[in-house]
Scaffold this motif. Structure first.
Motif, mmCIF file in Angstrom:
data_model
loop_
_atom_site.group_PDB
_atom_site.id
_atom_site.type_symbol
_atom_site.label_atom_id
_atom_site.label_comp_id
_atom_site.label_asym_id
_atom_site.label_seq_id
_atom_site.Cartn_x
_atom_site.Cartn_y
_atom_site.Cartn_z
ATOM 1 N N LEU A 1 42.625 32.307 6.124
ATOM 2 C CA LEU A 1 43.269 33.247 6.726
ATOM 3 C C LEU A 1 43.541 34.239 5.567
ATOM 4 C CD1 LEU A 1 46.025 31.656 8.777
ATOM 5 C CD2 LEU A 1 43.843 32.754 9.593
ATOM 6 N N ASP A 2 43.487 35.748 5.852
ATOM 7 C CA ASP A 2 44.129 36.685 5.032
ATOM 8 C C ASP A 2 45.456 36.243 4.803
ATOM 9 O OD1 ASP A 2 45.798 39.395 4.623
ATOM 10 O OD2 ASP A 2 43.627 39.559 3.874
ATOM 11 N N PRO A 3 46.155 36.577 3.476
ATOM 12 C CA PRO A 3 47.687 35.736 3.354
ATOM 13 C C PRO A 3 48.653 36.802 4.408
ATOM 14 C CG PRO A 3 46.432 36.539 1.305
ATOM 15 C CD PRO A 3 45.596 36.836 2.419
ATOM 16 N N HIS B 1 51.373 33.107 8.693
ATOM 17 C CA HIS B 1 52.657 33.218 9.232
ATOM 18 C C HIS B 1 52.645 31.979 10.427
ATOM 19 C CE1 HIS B 1 54.012 36.292 6.791
ATOM 20 N NE2 HIS B 1 53.069 36.959 7.341
ATOM 21 N N ILE B 2 53.323 30.861 10.254
ATOM 22 C CA ILE B 2 53.618 30.064 11.223
ATOM 23 C C ILE B 2 53.699 30.432 12.570
ATOM 24 C CG2 ILE B 2 54.289 27.553 12.003
ATOM 25 C CD1 ILE B 2 54.312 27.010 8.969
ATOM 26 N N GLY B 3 54.601 31.659 12.703
ATOM 27 C CA GLY B 3 55.102 31.831 13.971
ATOM 28 C C GLY B 3 54.165 32.764 14.724
ATOM 29 N N ARG B 4 53.095 32.871 14.111
ATOM 30 C CA ARG B 4 51.872 33.703 14.838
ATOM 31 C C ARG B 4 50.594 32.664 15.077
ATOM 32 N NH1 ARG B 4 51.206 38.924 14.429
ATOM 33 N NH2 ARG B 4 52.868 40.184 13.420
ATOM 34 N N ALA C 1 52.645 28.196 -1.858
ATOM 35 C CA ALA C 1 52.426 27.272 -0.931
ATOM 36 C C ALA C 1 51.892 28.460 0.266
ATOM 37 C CB ALA C 1 53.735 26.808 -0.506
ATOM 38 N N TYR C 2 52.316 29.531 0.527
ATOM 39 C CA TYR C 2 52.035 30.509 1.468
ATOM 40 C C TYR C 2 50.357 30.837 1.149
ATOM 41 C CZ TYR C 2 55.694 30.291 4.670
ATOM 42 O OH TYR C 2 56.659 30.138 5.772
ATOM 43 N N LEU C 3 50.278 31.040 -0.029
ATOM 44 C CA LEU C 3 48.894 31.515 -0.574
ATOM 45 C C LEU C 3 47.982 30.353 -0.280
ATOM 46 C CD1 LEU C 3 49.641 33.620 -3.612
ATOM 47 C CD2 LEU C 3 48.901 34.434 -1.402
ATOM 48 N N TRP C 4 48.303 29.097 -0.562
ATOM 49 C CA TRP C 4 47.452 27.986 -0.251
ATOM 50 C C TRP C 4 47.098 27.735 1.194
ATOM 51 C CZ3 TRP C 4 48.793 23.730 2.690
ATOM 52 C CH2 TRP C 4 48.072 22.606 2.816
ATOM 53 N N MET C 5 48.216 28.054 2.133
ATOM 54 C CA MET C 5 48.048 27.996 3.319
ATOM 55 C C MET C 5 47.001 28.927 3.788
ATOM 56 S SD MET C 5 50.458 28.899 6.746
ATOM 57 C CE MET C 5 51.741 28.912 5.955
#
Length: 106
Positions: free
Chosen positions: A78-80, A84-87, A68-72
């Motif tokens: 973005l670079d993996p 990070h949603i916190g950024r 899921a994070y790679l998909w995001m």
């Protein structure tokens, strides 16, 4: 903001307290948990996490957290290491929510 200690650990507090009640979490070494944001950005990050987490935490999800994070990262360009949603900015959060809704066909 300045780093302070509470009974729960380190956190950042607005230097204009009590007029400003802004706070931000910190790791045990004092580094911020994420990039501080305005109340609107914090709210957008919360909504983005609620939407995104359904992709890999849902009862019928076929996604792993890592996938899921790679998909995001891919859909947001973005670079993996930046995924990070916190950024995220408020705009990035809104984009992520749109992509998740399309992917899950909500």
């Amino acid at each position: 903001m300045r780093l302070k200690q509470s009974r729960y650990g380190l956190f950042y507090s607005c230097t204009r307290f009590p007029e400003c009640r802004g706070t931000h979490g910190a790791h045990a070494n004092g580094t911020p948990l994420s990039v501080p944001g305005t109340p609107a950005v914090k709210h957008a990050r919360m909504l983005a996490h609620e939407a995104f987490d359904r992709m890999w935490r849902g009862p019928n999800s076929a996604w792993t957290r890592n996938a899921a994070y790679l998909w995001m990262a891919d859909v947001l360009g973005l670079d993996p290491s930046e995924a990070h949603i916190g950024r995220f900015t408020e705009e990035q959060c809104n984009q992520l929510i749109e992509f998740v809704e399309k992917e899950l066909r909500i």
